[in-house]
Design a protein around this motif. Structure first.
Motif, PDB file in Angstrom:
ATOM      1  N   ASN A 159       0.472  -1.124  -0.341  1.00 17.87           N
ATOM      2  CA  ASN A 159       0.125  -0.306   0.108  1.00 17.87           C
ATOM      3  C   ASN A 159       0.816   0.936  -0.353  1.00 17.87           C
ATOM      4  O   ASN A 159       1.444   1.890   0.945  1.00 17.87           O
ATOM      5  CB  ASN A 159      -1.209   0.295   1.367  1.00 17.87           C
ATOM      6  N   SER A 160       1.427   1.672  -0.954  1.00 13.93           N
ATOM      7  CA  SER A 160       1.658   3.098  -1.309  1.00 13.93           C
ATOM      8  C   SER A 160       1.256   4.245  -0.464  1.00 13.93           C
ATOM      9  O   SER A 160       1.715   5.366  -0.413  1.00 13.93           O
ATOM     10  CB  SER A 160       2.262   3.621  -2.523  1.00 13.93           C
ATOM     11  N   TYR A 161       0.242   4.395  -0.009  1.00 10.38           N
ATOM     12  CA  TYR A 161      -0.148   5.523   0.570  1.00 10.38           C
ATOM     13  C   TYR A 161      -1.016   4.705   1.741  1.00 10.38           C
ATOM     14  O   TYR A 161      -1.882   5.920   2.128  1.00 10.38           O
ATOM     15  CB  TYR A 161      -1.912   5.702  -0.191  1.00 10.38           C
ATOM     16  N   PHE A 167     -10.145  10.907   1.181  1.00 10.79           N
ATOM     17  CA  PHE A 167     -11.661   9.972   1.159  1.00 10.79           C
ATOM     18  C   PHE A 167     -10.673   9.068   2.661  1.00 10.79           C
ATOM     19  O   PHE A 167     -11.348   8.403   3.609  1.00 10.79           O
ATOM     20  CB  PHE A 167     -11.889   9.034   0.067  1.00 10.79           C
ATOM     21  N   GLN A 168      -9.036   9.075   2.316  1.00  7.91           N
ATOM     22  CA  GLN A 168      -8.469   7.900   3.581  1.00  7.91           C
ATOM     23  C   GLN A 168      -9.113   8.363   5.141  1.00  7.91           C
ATOM     24  O   GLN A 168      -9.348   7.877   6.116  1.00  7.91           O
ATOM     25  CB  GLN A 168      -7.498   8.663   3.550  1.00  7.91           C
ATOM     26  N   GLU A 183     -10.624   1.347   4.266  1.00 10.12           N
ATOM     27  CA  GLU A 183     -11.223   1.196   2.916  1.00 10.12           C
ATOM     28  C   GLU A 183     -10.954   1.443   1.838  1.00 10.12           C
ATOM     29  O   GLU A 183     -11.327   0.940   0.346  1.00 10.12           O
ATOM     30  CB  GLU A 183     -12.376   1.057   3.584  1.00 10.12           C
ATOM     31  N   VAL A 184      -9.650   2.186   2.037  1.00  9.12           N
ATOM     32  CA  VAL A 184      -9.515   3.090   0.630  1.00  9.12           C
ATOM     33  C   VAL A 184      -8.747   2.408   0.035  1.00  9.12           C
ATOM     34  O   VAL A 184      -7.968   2.264   0.126  1.00  9.12           O
ATOM     35  CB  VAL A 184      -9.083   4.458   0.767  1.00  9.12           C
ATOM     36  N   ALA A 213     -10.811  -4.383   0.246  1.00 10.57           N
ATOM     37  CA  ALA A 213     -11.037  -2.702   0.495  1.00 10.57           C
ATOM     38  C   ALA A 213     -12.785  -2.772  -0.117  1.00 10.57           C
ATOM     39  O   ALA A 213     -13.018  -3.169  -0.947  1.00 10.57           O
ATOM     40  CB  ALA A 213     -10.043  -1.728  -0.188  1.00 10.57           C
ATOM     41  N   LYS A 214     -12.851  -1.271   0.157  1.00 13.17           N
ATOM     42  CA  LYS A 214     -14.962  -1.097  -0.319  1.00 13.17           C
ATOM     43  C   LYS A 214     -14.002   0.190  -0.949  1.00 13.17           C
ATOM     44  O   LYS A 214     -15.392  -0.266  -2.270  1.00 13.17           O
ATOM     45  CB  LYS A 214     -15.290  -0.132   1.236  1.00 13.17           C
ATOM     46  N   LEU A 215     -13.365   0.542  -1.315  1.00 14.96           N
ATOM     47  CA  LEU A 215     -13.428   2.012  -2.447  1.00 14.96           C
ATOM     48  C   LEU A 215     -12.416   2.159  -3.249  1.00 14.96           C
ATOM     49  O   LEU A 215     -11.041   2.207  -2.500  1.00 14.96           O
ATOM     50  CB  LEU A 215     -13.663   3.787  -1.019  1.00 14.96           C
TER      51      LEU A 215
END
Length: 752
Positions: A205-207, A287-288, A294-295, A319-321
């Motif tokens: 997860n780069s974010y 959004f996070q 979930e992003v 993940a949901k989004l």
């Protein structure tokens, strides 16, 4: 024996045929939708199972599949239906359509196998996608019993058991080491049967760790009405397309957040498409802040393995989004319930390589197949979307006021003809020069848009007028001060700056035009200016866009200069000034969408100013100040522009009143390419005569506006027809479908 039909995943455009393979007993579970490894000639390749076959083919020896690439079918029914539709709609092979759904063009790497004499005997393969794993530990029943008995002499082991018992999930060695549980202790626990170790997948997860505090704004009445309308299509699921048209700063993102929250509360997944990687950073943070882990995020700077992990998250509902650029429209979803397309008018949603899909069109098809709503958001909607909303095909939602109550910025038009008459040869008008100085003095920030990369647009001999052009493309080279070189923006070829003209050998060579590097140097000379540039040259590294915007947002720099990527989606409260250089540079291109693109870019750029509590000011520099498109962009009057442009489109027979197909023929020999293009035109003209009721119009062949790229001459043919199905069907059954140098662009965003 079971037989299957397989689409072969090879990087060729004319392999429309599918091949039948036998399924060995140990792989009898393989069915439609699986990815398989198959022998193909002397190669070992990836294939997609498209259907079951009744029997072995009579015309060739039926080989067996070698293996599968997954433990379950990759394509579900909806993905298969979308791929089949995409193949027919965009006139590409099934394999070309299906490979869009996998993370990378192929999932296997072929390796040549040689015998002792050095002779090639076969190709072996390995999976290119590497799953990242880590060793984890859990407490066993025996371990819990040992913890109850508690042996004080085994203090380290008891401590480890306490940590494992309190955890609600398996813990990695790294996590345990952080709470003073050593590898030696874990080894003893496993030997005693008090703990068990297992290998678990780690999702990259780069974010990660990039979240901010959640900001929940009070909805305006317009926003609330939009959220309620979209919510009704989520809670009572049905396919409905909403055009959310909101002026810049009206809070479309807040509507996206609320709609996404409703879908996720209903147990559904959400896809949010953004047009540029430059836009992902800011929207991901928002959004996070709302939805945390979930992003998931997908864009072109991710590695193939990182993208595979994102696809795994969505498929397994981890993940949901999903937020991503156009390729994210092909992600596998467990239970998709809502699609949002931000800046839906952007041409970057259109793939410029075969197959030339448009992400918005694909998203609408997936939504139709799944029976879910789509939200198209924009301040300047695509005219075709606006027309459908006006006709009632889409539900039209409008946000006419800025969410914070601020006014749209004041737009000043600077006539660059007068600037030249006054002796001003700078890239900056006097108005923009003064505005930049004032902005810096007041501690505010400015964004300056120039839609050209490089230092100078072209280099020309002042004696004979010869431009320095790319030897491989029919286009001028652009001077880049970094590296002191000239570069082709089509093929990437670089060349040193010539000492003399290649045509007349004059040494009177001069740089003309202005690129971002030259503008940067000139603006940087102004007092108090701290300038930062954002274009393709300065954003090569991963997260470069985000790092640049972070530096600018923090106030470290007070001027952000760049190409189109600085004009869209950024919400920086301290930006009170926007300068637009060469506002009319794209206005007179020979393309029916030139006016629409110019209006959208100018409006979007102007909308970056005054989004905080201070008034915004825009200086729009142009050599054509009386042009109606420029004037309407200055007032941000979209409705007046749309009414005028739609009237012109109807008169000239352009979308949304007709459909367009662009056919391009590429060839190293210009005459041979022209000959093939003329044969296609003759074929289409025959079809035109056979079906006069179809209002079919064939234009061309004619050279593309850049007639040669990478040593290939390019000839274009344009086909107009209210319903393109007849033309597509005829071409699908023609000899031209499998020609390697013939390319079909359905619904082109540019006809040049």
């Amino acid at each position: 024996m079971k037989y299957i039909n397989v689409a072969i995943n090879l990087p060729v455009k004319n392999l429309f045929k599918q091949f039948t393979y036998a399924v060995p007993p140990q792989l009898d579970h393989v069915d439609v939708g699986w990815r398989v490894v198959v022998p193909f000639g002397y190669q070992t390749v990836e294939g997609f199972v498209t259907s079951l076959a009744a029997a072995a083919p009579a015309e060739y020896e039926c080989k067996e599949i070698l293996a599968t690439l997954d433990t379950r079918p990759w394509f579900d029914a909806e993905m298969l239906a979308t791929a089949n539709w995409l193949s027919e709609y965009y006139l590409c092979s099934p394999a070309e359509a299906m490979r869009l759904f996998i993370p990378g063009k192929t999932s296997i790497k072929r390796q040549a196998v040689y015998n002792d004499e050095g002779k090639l005997i076969a190709y072996d393969y390995e999976n290119k996608l590497k799953i990242k794993t880590r060793i984890c530990f859990v407490v066993t029943k025996a371990g819990r019993e040992a913890l109850v008995a508690y042996n004080k002499r085994l203090r380290a082991q008891m401590h480890a058991l306490e940590v494992l018992a309190e955890a609600e999930r398996p813990l990695s060695g790294e996590e345990l080491a952080s709470v003073q549980v050593s590898a030696a202790t874990l080894r003893i626990l496993c030997e005693k049967g008090w703990s068990e170790r297992s290998e678990q997948r780690v999702l990259r997860n780069s974010y990660a760790n990039r979240t901010e505090l959640k900001e929940s704004l009070h909805l305006t009445d317009e926003q609330r009405q939009a959220v309620e309308a979209i919510g009704s299509a989520i809670t009572e699921p049905h396919q409905e397309t909403f055009l959310l048209q909101g002026i810049t700063g009206s809070g479309k993102t807040e509507v996206y957040l609320r709609a996404a929250a409703q879908a996720m509360e209903a147990g559904k997944q959400v896809l949010l498409l953004v047009p540029e990687i430059a836009l992902t950073a800011q929207i991901v943070k928002r959004f996070q802040a709302w939805f945390g882990d979930e992003v998931a995020v997908a864009h072109s700077k991710l590695s193939q393995n990182e993208r595979a992990d994102v696809w795994y998250k969505m498929r397994t509902n981890s993940a949901k989004l999903l937020i991503g650029v156009r390729s994210a429209v092909f992600a596998p979803f467990s239970d998709l319930g809502l699609i949002i397309i931000d800046e839906e008018h952007e041409s970057s949603y259109k793939q410029d390589e075969r197959p030339n899909y448009h992400a918005r069109t694909v998203a609408l098809k997936r939504a139709q197949l799944s029976g879910i709503p789509v939200v198209l958001g924009s301040a300047t909607p695509d005219l075709e979307s606006f027309y459908k909303a006006r006709q009632g095909t889409y539900t039209h939602l409008r946000l006419l006021q800025r969410a914070n109550g601020s006014m749209l910025p004041h737009v000043e038009i600077a006539d660059m003809r007068l600037e030249l008459q006054r002796g001003n040869k700078s890239v900056l008008s006097a108005a923009l020069n003064d505005a930049l100085l004032q902005t810096a003095v007041q501690g505010e920030q400015a964004i300056v848009l120039l839609n050209r990369r490089g230092f100078s647009t072209f280099v020309m001999c002042r004696d004979c007028g010869e431009s320095i052009v790319c030897p491989h493309c029919a286009v001028a080279l652009v001077y880049h001060s970094a590296g002191e070189a000239m570069r082709c923006h089509y093929c990437g070829n670089t060349a040193p700056i010539p000492d003399e003209c290649p045509n007349c050998h004059s040494r009177r060579i001069r740089f003309f035009g202005t690129g971002t590097q030259k503008a940067e140097a000139e603006i940087a000379e102004l007092p108090e200016i701290r300038i930062l540039r954002m274009d393709q040259d300065s954003t090569v590294k991963k997260f470069a866009h985000e790092d640049i915007l972070k530096s600018f947002s923090s106030g470290e720099y007070n001027v952000l200069l760049g190409t189109q990527m600085v004009a869209k989606g950024h919400d920086i409260p301290n930006v009170t000034l926007v300068g637009i250089l060469s506002a009319d540079s794209t206005l007179n291109l020979p393309d029916f969408r030139a006016s629409e693109r110019t209006f959208a870019l100018l409006t979007q750029a102007a909308g970056r100013a005054g989004r905080g509590d201070r008034a915004g000011h825009v200086v729009l520099q142009t050599y054509d100040p009386d042009n109606p498109v420029i004037k309407l962009a200055a007032t941000q009057d979209y409705d007046a522009f749309a009414a005028s442009e739609l009237e012109i489109r109807q008169e000239l027979g352009y979308p949304p009143y007709t459909e367009i197909l662009k056919i391009t023929v590429l060839d190293k020999e210009e005459v041979r390419g022209s000959s093939l293009a003329q044969r296609i035109v003759n074929f289409l003209q025959t079809l035109q005569l056979e079906h006069p009721e179809q209002e079919l119009l064939v234009l061309g062949p004619f050279p593309a506006i850049v007639a040669k790229v990478r040593d290939l001459y390019r000839m274009n043919i344009l086909v107009k027809c209210p319903q393109m199905e007849l033309v597509k069907r005829a071409l699908w059954n023609s000899e031209f479908k499998e020609c390697r140098n013939v390319f079909f662009d359905v619904d082109p965003v540019s006809v040049v």
